[in-house]
Scaffold this motif. Structure first.
Motif, short mmCIF file in Angstrom:
data_model
loop_
_atom_site.label_atom_id
_atom_site.label_comp_id
_atom_site.label_asym_id
_atom_site.label_seq_id
_atom_site.Cartn_x
_atom_site.Cartn_y
_atom_site.Cartn_z
N VAL A 8 -0.75 4.66 -0.67
CA VAL A 8 -1.47 5.79 -0.60
C VAL A 8 -0.52 6.90 -0.58
O VAL A 8 0.67 6.97 -0.84
CB VAL A 8 -2.03 5.43 0.79
N ARG A 9 -1.25 8.15 -0.17
CA ARG A 9 -0.37 9.26 0.04
C ARG A 9 -0.50 9.62 1.35
O ARG A 9 -1.32 8.94 2.08
CB ARG A 9 -1.06 10.57 -0.77
N ARG A 10 0.43 10.45 2.00
CA ARG A 10 0.57 10.84 3.18
C ARG A 10 0.39 12.25 3.51
O ARG A 10 0.65 13.12 2.86
CB ARG A 10 2.17 10.83 3.74
N GLY A 11 -0.82 12.37 4.32
CA GLY A 11 -1.47 13.89 4.38
C GLY A 11 -0.54 14.46 5.34
O GLY A 11 0.26 13.97 5.97
N GLY A 59 -1.44 15.26 -0.80
CA GLY A 59 -0.78 15.11 0.49
C GLY A 59 0.97 15.40 0.45
O GLY A 59 1.17 16.34 -0.43
N ALA A 60 1.62 14.84 1.25
CA ALA A 60 3.03 15.46 1.44
C ALA A 60 3.92 14.41 0.94
O ALA A 60 5.29 14.56 0.86
CB ALA A 60 3.29 16.02 2.49
N GLY A 61 3.51 13.23 0.52
CA GLY A 61 4.64 11.84 0.02
C GLY A 61 3.78 10.76 -0.10
O GLY A 61 2.49 10.67 -0.10
N LEU A 62 4.74 9.59 -0.08
CA LEU A 62 4.06 8.23 -0.22
C LEU A 62 3.82 7.57 1.16
O LEU A 62 4.62 7.94 2.11
CB LEU A 62 4.79 7.44 -1.05
N GLY A 63 2.85 6.67 1.06
CA GLY A 63 2.65 5.73 2.21
C GLY A 63 2.66 4.33 1.81
O GLY A 63 1.89 4.24 0.53
N TYR A 64 2.59 3.29 2.67
CA TYR A 64 2.70 2.04 2.18
C TYR A 64 1.64 1.27 3.50
O TYR A 64 2.18 1.51 4.64
CB TYR A 64 3.81 1.29 1.96
N VAL A 65 0.84 0.63 2.78
CA VAL A 65 0.02 -0.13 3.67
C VAL A 65 0.60 -1.61 4.14
O VAL A 65 0.78 -2.36 3.11
CB VAL A 65 -1.42 -0.27 3.23
#
Ligand SMILES: [Zn+2]
Length: 197
Positions: free
Chosen positions: A53-56, A90-96
């Protein structure tokens, strides 16, 4: 004059100090690009899963395609690493962290100050087998990634200042950058988890 070397780990070329402008950090554009890429590197095992996902800006997860809110429990709002990395939301990457994946993250809060690791965090890192570790987007926390399973998320505060959270499902992790030369692989953390929790 302090002799300095190129910051790309595998280079080490000596840098000339001109005394004019900002001090050089890399010997060449090639080394600057390579070092930047190394900081962004993620284990293939994580890249290979559709958990991205993306990081808000407010830390909440966003869908990479639309920029609308994503859910850490709804797989239809996640995507591939490639798609998430290309997204400009957003401002970068996210991992679930999804149930049944056998991926666990130890989230060490407020343990980095000016690049210095707090003693409690250094002890935990030393107790872990070499494994993928990154610095949180804030620059003050550490995420230790590995294999392991937890029945539920855990939060630990100790007298030595330790503030640790551990998750393996229903949670998304905002990625910062790779810590030092942490390996691009996930080690088994079950023994560490047992001792810690
Ligand atoms: Zn270099």
């Amino acid at each position: 004059m302090i002799p300095t070397t190129c910051e790309r780990e595998t280079c080490g070329a000596e840098l000339r100090r001109t005394g004019i402008g900002r001090p050089q950090r890399f010997c060449s554009a090639r080394c600057r690009v390579a070092a930047h890429r190394a900081r962004r590197a993620v284990p293939a095992e994580l890249r290979g899963r559709e958990r991205w996902v993306r990081r808000g800006d407010d830390k909440a997860p966003l869908r990479a395609d639309t920029g609308r809110p994503a859910s850490s429990t709804n797989p239809s709002t996640w995507t591939t690493h490639t798609a998430a990395a290309r997204s400009s939301h957003g401002a970068g990457l996210g991992y679930v962290l999804a149930d049944g994946d056998d991926v666990v993250v130890l989230d060490l809060d407020h343990c980095l100050t000016g690049g210095q690791l707090a003693p409690w965090a250094a002890r935990i890192l030393a107790a872990c087998p070499p494994t993928f570790t990154e610095v949180s987007p804030s620059g003050t926390g550490l995420h230790i990634w590995g294999h392991g399973r937890l029945e539920r998320g855990r939060r630990i505060r100790r007298d030595d200042g330790a503030h640790i959270e551990a998750y393996s499902s229903g949670r998304y992790i905002a990625l910062g950058h790779r810590y030092d030369d942490a390996p691009l692989a996930l080690a088994d953390l079950s023994e560490v988890l047992e001792q810690l929790l």
